[in-house]
Scaffold this motif. Structure first.
Motif, mmCIF file in Angstrom:
data_model
loop_
_atom_site.group_PDB
_atom_site.id
_atom_site.type_symbol
_atom_site.label_atom_id
_atom_site.label_comp_id
_atom_site.label_asym_id
_atom_site.label_seq_id
_atom_site.Cartn_x
_atom_site.Cartn_y
_atom_site.Cartn_z
ATOM 1 N N GLY A 185 59.555 47.227 41.300
ATOM 2 C CA GLY A 185 59.603 46.269 42.395
ATOM 3 C C GLY A 185 59.044 46.758 43.711
ATOM 4 N N THR A 186 58.330 47.885 43.715
ATOM 5 C CA THR A 186 57.843 48.432 44.986
ATOM 6 C C THR A 186 56.398 48.059 45.289
ATOM 7 N N ALA A 187 55.667 47.520 44.313
ATOM 8 C CA ALA A 187 54.254 47.190 44.535
ATOM 9 C C ALA A 187 54.119 45.805 45.158
ATOM 10 N N THR A 188 53.214 45.679 46.112
ATOM 11 C CA THR A 188 52.970 44.387 46.763
ATOM 12 C C THR A 188 51.561 43.865 46.490
ATOM 13 N N ILE A 189 50.764 44.610 45.732
ATOM 14 C CA ILE A 189 49.386 44.177 45.465
ATOM 15 C C ILE A 189 49.370 43.221 44.276
ATOM 16 N N GLU A 190 48.286 42.477 44.148
ATOM 17 C CA GLU A 190 48.081 41.573 43.020
ATOM 18 C C GLU A 190 46.951 42.126 42.163
ATOM 19 N N PRO A 191 47.163 42.289 40.851
ATOM 20 C CA PRO A 191 46.108 42.868 40.011
ATOM 21 C C PRO A 191 44.820 42.055 40.071
ATOM 22 N N GLY A 192 43.714 42.764 40.087
ATOM 23 C CA GLY A 192 42.406 42.126 39.998
ATOM 24 C C GLY A 192 41.813 42.346 38.621
ATOM 25 N N PRO A 193 40.624 41.826 38.360
ATOM 26 C CA PRO A 193 39.997 41.979 37.044
ATOM 27 C C PRO A 193 39.567 43.419 36.795
ATOM 28 N N PRO A 194 39.316 43.777 35.543
ATOM 29 C CA PRO A 194 38.830 45.129 35.239
ATOM 30 C C PRO A 194 37.494 45.399 35.915
ATOM 31 N N PRO A 195 37.179 46.668 36.165
ATOM 32 C CA PRO A 195 35.852 47.007 36.699
ATOM 33 C C PRO A 195 34.767 46.574 35.718
ATOM 34 N N ASP A 196 33.584 46.330 36.243
ATOM 35 C CA ASP A 196 32.471 45.956 35.374
ATOM 36 C C ASP A 196 32.049 47.138 34.515
ATOM 37 N N LEU A 197 31.768 46.844 33.257
ATOM 38 C CA LEU A 197 31.172 47.843 32.382
ATOM 39 C C LEU A 197 29.661 47.801 32.541
ATOM 40 N N SER A 198 29.029 48.905 32.256
ATOM 41 C CA SER A 198 27.574 48.934 32.354
ATOM 42 C C SER A 198 26.966 48.067 31.260
ATOM 43 N N ASP A 199 25.671 47.814 31.391
ATOM 44 C CA ASP A 199 24.962 47.018 30.391
ATOM 45 C C ASP A 199 24.887 47.719 29.039
ATOM 46 N N GLU A 200 25.323 48.989 29.008
ATOM 47 C CA GLU A 200 25.313 49.730 27.749
ATOM 48 C C GLU A 200 26.467 49.321 26.834
ATOM 49 N N TRP A 201 27.326 48.412 27.309
ATOM 50 C CA TRP A 201 28.482 47.980 26.518
ATOM 51 C C TRP A 201 28.425 46.475 26.252
ATOM 52 N N PRO A 202 27.428 46.001 25.495
ATOM 53 C CA PRO A 202 27.394 44.581 25.126
ATOM 54 C C PRO A 202 28.528 44.263 24.151
ATOM 55 N N LEU A 203 28.714 42.974 23.887
ATOM 56 C CA LEU A 203 29.826 42.533 23.046
ATOM 57 C C LEU A 203 29.817 43.208 21.678
ATOM 58 N N ALA A 204 28.647 43.346 21.064
ATOM 59 C CA ALA A 204 28.582 43.939 19.723
ATOM 60 C C ALA A 204 29.107 45.370 19.735
ATOM 61 N N ARG A 205 28.762 46.141 20.760
ATOM 62 C CA ARG A 205 29.248 47.520 20.834
ATOM 63 C C ARG A 205 30.746 47.549 21.101
ATOM 64 N N ARG A 206 31.223 46.650 21.945
ATOM 65 C CA ARG A 206 32.658 46.611 22.238
ATOM 66 C C ARG A 206 33.459 46.243 20.994
#
Length: 394
Positions: A185-206
């Motif tokens: 209960g001590t955090a006051t921030i709101e989570p944001g989205p994950p950092p962007d992955l490089s173009d080296e990680w397309p859907l097929a590789r993920r």
């Protein structure tokens, strides 16, 4: 608040549903047989081994090794788990407070999978869940940073909206027990989205990375259990865990994945191949005198960090076979599944045989359920005429 950024195919989501549930099934069988403390210890040591194998290598592949250590760690856990199918959040407050936050968003996957919400998440004790974050708190050891720590600020099993914590550095060297903190209960921030992955990680590789992730967790969990509880007990747990998962999924998967064949054995073998095929396993199938032989030509079940468990040992494969045998009656007449050859015996590929026997097999050792008869008699004797007594709250 951002919403899910997962864009996996339906096939990959099915794989996550099945194999996340498999990992959790193992956890619950251990709790049933040994208590939650044993499951907590297994979680801690399994993740320790996983960290030793993958942390620095994974951070390097993600291109984040030059980040400040709190940011590096938050990005690593966010991105690696996001690649593992979990909906993740990230918040970089390093320039302001020296903290970098990572969030594991709901649905909580400690019961089923990231795509199957379940209120049963509260059946997992927080005292057990804290074991997961021993990995986070040990990152400093691998970064040669004895001031780095992880503080957990929110957790679903502790009444929070998600699992969240931050990495930061203290102004002095820390003892091991000082590197994992819990301040709900001590955090006051709101989570944001994950950092962007490089173009080296397309859907097929993920998706390929996720196949490897799923396979390693299934086999690695049993290998670690063998180290802690002995091979015999690990095999017994595997048989029950695999059965619990297979018997839950075979009926819906006959619809979701489809199954083909002109006999119960051929249809069941086809379903077996399609379920394991969700993580990229490959099979050659042929029929001989009514029996169906399934040769596993490629498997994702591979854990080179565990000696003797690089691939599934024959005893583990036989436990899986007994699980599939017992589960077969959920979708038709009894089909006996057995192991003809095993990869770990030096036979090249594992070969499974499917044979219709109309059996009535079930999972369990001699006397395992004897106490049920005693409990049934006690309940029928004590409560046949009596009503339960409710303690007064006045």
């Amino acid at each position: 608040m951002y919403l899910s950024t997962q864009d996996y195919s339906e096939r990959t989501k099915r794989a996550l549903n099945f194999f996340f549930a498999h990992d959790n099934s193992t956890r619950f069988v251990i709790i049933r047989r040994h208590g939650w403390e044993a499951a907590r210890n297994l979680e801690c040591y399994f993740l320790k081994k996983h960290q030793e194998t993958h942390f620095i290598d994974g951070a390097t592949k993600l291109g984040i090794m030059n980040e400040p250590h709190p940011v590096l760690c938050a990005k690593y856990h966010c991105l690696s788990n996001w690649l593992g199918g979990i909906d993740m959040g990230f918040y970089d407050d390093y320039r302001n407070s020296g903290k970098a936050y990572v969030s594991y968003m709901t649905p909580d996957c400690s019961i089923g999978s990231p795509f199957l919400p379940s209120p049963a998440t509260w059946t997992v004790p927080m005292e057990m869940m804290i074991a997961i974050y021993t990995w986070h708190a040990r990152n400093g050891k691998f970064l040669n940073n004895d001031r780095l720590y992880f503080c957990l600020t929110d957790h679903v099993q502790a009444g929070g909206p998600y699992h969240m914590g931050y990495f930061a550095e203290d102004d002095h060297a820390l003892e091991p027990w000082e590197r994992l903190r819990f301040e709900p209960g001590t955090a006051t921030i709101e989570p944001g989205p994950p950092p962007d992955l490089s173009d080296e990680w397309p859907l097929a590789r993920r998706e390929a990375a996720l196949e490897k992730y799923n396979g390693e967790y299934v086999l690695g969990g049993f290998a670690q259990t063998a180290l802690m509880l002995g091979e015999d007990e690990s095999i017994a747990i595997a048989e029950r865990s695999h059965f619990a998962n297979v018997v839950q999924w075979v009926r819906p998967f006959t619809v979701d994945l489809g199954w083909t064949g002109d006999t119960p054995a051929t249809r069941y073998a086809d379903l077996f191949c399609k379920i394991w095929g969700l993580i990229g396993d490959k099979f050659d199938v042929h029929t001989e005198n009514g029996d169906v032989f399934v040769e596993n030509t490629k498997t994702r079940l591979y854990t080179p960090q565990y000696v003797g468990w690089e691939y599934p040992p024959r005893r583990l494969e036989e436990a899986f076979a007994r699980a599939w045998t017992a589960a077969s009656r959920a979708v038709g007449p009894g089909v006996e599944v057995s192991v003809v050859k095993s990869r770990m015996d030096g036979d090249g590929h594992t070969i499974w045989r499917f044979r219709q026997t109309d059996h009535s097999a079930f999972i369990g050792g001699p006397g395992e359920y004897d106490a049920v008869v005693t409990h049934a008699r006690e309940l029928m004797t004590n409560y046949w005429e009596k009503d339960p007594v409710v303690a007064s709250v006045l």
